[in-house]
Design an enzyme around this catalytic site. Structure first.
Site, PDB file in Angstrom:
ATOM      1  N   CYS A  88     -33.846  23.215   7.317  1.00 29.23           N
ATOM      2  CA  CYS A  88     -33.819  22.392   6.117  1.00 29.23           C
ATOM      3  C   CYS A  88     -34.764  23.013   5.101  1.00 29.23           C
ATOM      4  CB  CYS A  88     -34.209  20.944   6.437  1.00 29.23           C
ATOM      5  SG  CYS A  88     -33.766  19.765   5.131  1.00 29.23           S
ATOM      6  N   CYS A  98     -34.319  18.300   0.298  1.00 33.09           N
ATOM      7  CA  CYS A  98     -33.667  19.027   1.394  1.00 33.09           C
ATOM      8  C   CYS A  98     -32.772  20.146   0.896  1.00 33.09           C
ATOM      9  CB  CYS A  98     -32.833  18.062   2.232  1.00 33.09           C
ATOM     10  SG  CYS A  98     -33.791  16.722   2.961  1.00 33.09           S
ATOM     11  N   LYS A 163     -26.995  11.174   9.781  1.00 31.27           N
ATOM     12  CA  LYS A 163     -28.402  10.967   9.436  1.00 31.27           C
ATOM     13  C   LYS A 163     -28.495   9.957   8.304  1.00 31.27           C
ATOM     14  CE  LYS A 163     -32.568  13.502   7.990  1.00 31.27           C
ATOM     15  NZ  LYS A 163     -33.102  14.842   7.657  1.00 31.27           N
ATOM     16  N   ARG A 173     -43.063  12.504   7.227  1.00 34.42           N
ATOM     17  CA  ARG A 173     -43.330  13.140   5.935  1.00 34.42           C
ATOM     18  C   ARG A 173     -44.796  13.540   5.802  1.00 34.42           C
ATOM     19  NH1 ARG A 173     -39.173   9.555   2.140  1.00 34.42           N
ATOM     20  NH2 ARG A 173     -37.298  10.382   3.165  1.00 34.42           N
ATOM     21  N   GLU A 201     -18.425  11.992   8.867  1.00 29.40           N
ATOM     22  CA  GLU A 201     -19.345  13.128   8.803  1.00 29.40           C
ATOM     23  C   GLU A 201     -19.308  13.934  10.107  1.00 29.40           C
ATOM     24  OE1 GLU A 201     -21.119  14.282   6.380  1.00 29.40           O
ATOM     25  OE2 GLU A 201     -21.412  12.682   4.923  1.00 29.40           O
ATOM     26  N   LYS A 216     -29.381  10.098  13.826  1.00 32.99           N
ATOM     27  CA  LYS A 216     -30.783   9.902  13.457  1.00 32.99           C
ATOM     28  C   LYS A 216     -30.869   8.806  12.399  1.00 32.99           C
ATOM     29  CE  LYS A 216     -34.715  12.379  11.446  1.00 32.99           C
ATOM     30  NZ  LYS A 216     -35.205  13.643  10.871  1.00 32.99           N
ATOM     31  N   SER A 242     -40.005   9.349  13.878  1.00 32.95           N
ATOM     32  CA  SER A 242     -41.449   9.133  13.788  1.00 32.95           C
ATOM     33  C   SER A 242     -41.813   7.664  13.614  1.00 32.95           C
ATOM     34  CB  SER A 242     -42.022   9.945  12.623  1.00 32.95           C
ATOM     35  OG  SER A 242     -41.434   9.559  11.385  1.00 32.95           O
ATOM     36  N   TYR A 281     -40.881  12.036  20.257  1.00 35.72           N
ATOM     37  CA  TYR A 281     -42.309  12.319  20.299  1.00 35.72           C
ATOM     38  C   TYR A 281     -42.952  11.754  21.562  1.00 35.72           C
ATOM     39  CZ  TYR A 281     -41.315  13.339  15.418  1.00 35.72           C
ATOM     40  OH  TYR A 281     -40.768  13.861  14.273  1.00 35.72           O
TER      41      TYR A 281
END
Length: 291
Positions: A88, A98, A163, A173, A201, A216, A242, A281
């Protein structure tokens, strides 16, 4: 997911993501070795360069920070550890979008040529899989063509096919230092109420040659994840993002929930909904707990 940052002398903890850091090359390798020792299958690498410009040129610099990280990971851990490269521009552009911009708008088609250059560069650096996350129309086809023309026919593409323009990306971010300086990403990411668009998509990405599809975020979109898996019966990934991670950790730190039980329950729900691969994570702790 791991972050490697240029120009720092030691790993820098990410305040909004307890337990996560922006890494030096040395600390990146240390963390990757620890993950591999616990049975984690691989990492998804993000780069944070010192220099950013309007064209995001560090993204396709063969000596850029993410390329150096990819080479180091492959040299250190070999073929048994799968290295994914996020593809990206948001971490590399001075405007934080992006794609390349024309005024206040994303220039989709010009961006595709840059994505193709990034994919080639990441493949040369040793990425097993490139993971385009910008949601540009035609991105998979452009990257696949460039990889094949350059001889990287075995480099796979994990497309962020579905997404959403989610409110849950805030901590990322901070980690990736890629927040947009103006506007938002609703022109190319999907609206949260719309599940049908996600299937359209995904169909486009399958037709263009994606090897796997990503949904996502994960937890709020388990219905979409299941719909994608049912419709295409394709290798399907989910990104436990996140904000989902940080909310759970914040509640656990306050003693409101049990971190281990809640983590395993939520990861199980993602697996149950159809994920063949979970990007999370929580991976380091979860791998230990599951053993």
């Amino acid at each position: 997911p791991l972050f490697v940052k240029e120009g720092i002398g030691e790993a820098a903890p990410i305040s909004s993501m307890p337990g996560q850091s922006q890494h030096t090359l040395e600390s990146l390798l240390k963390e990757a070795r620890e993950l591999a020792s616990r049975g984690v299958a691989g990492v998804l690498l993000f780069g944070v360069p010192e220099r950013k410009d309007a064209g995001g040129s560090e993204s396709f610099n063969d000596d850029g920070i993410v390329q150096r990280g990819l080479r180091a990971l492959k040299d250190e851990l070999g073929d048994e550890f799968v290295v994914f490269a996020d593809l990206c521009l948001c971490e590399y552009t001075d405007h934080g979008h992006c794609g390349l911009v024309d005024g206040d708008a994303i220039d989709n088609d010009t961006t595709l040529a840059t994505y193709a250059r990034i994919g080639e560069s990441q493949a040369r650096a040793g990425a097993d899989v490139v993971a385009p996350s910008g949601m540009m129309d035609g991105q998979v086809g452009a990257i696949r063509s460039a990889l094949d023309d350059a001889g990287f026919i075995d480099t796979a593409i994990l497309s962020y096919a579905v997404k959403y323009a989610s409110s849950l990306y805030g901590p990322f971010r901070e980690a990736g230092e890629g927040a947009p300086k103006f506007g938002d990403r609703r022109s190319h990411q999907q609206g949260p109420p719309n599940a049908i668009e996600g299937l359209r998509e995904a169909a486009l990405d399958v037709a263009e040659g994606a090897d796997a599809l990503m949904v996502k975020p994960a937890i709020g979109y388990l219905d979409v994840l299941r719909a994608v898996k049912n419709r295409f019966n394709y290798p399907t990934a989910a990104y436990n993002v996140s904000g989902e991670y940080s909310m759970l950790l914040a509640a656990a730190e306050r003693g409101w929930i049990d971190e281990r039980a809640a983590t395993i329950e939520l990861l199980t729900s993602i697996k149950r909904a159809g994920a063949d691969l979970i990007v999370t994570y929580h991976a380091k702790k979860a791998a230990e707990w599951l053993q």
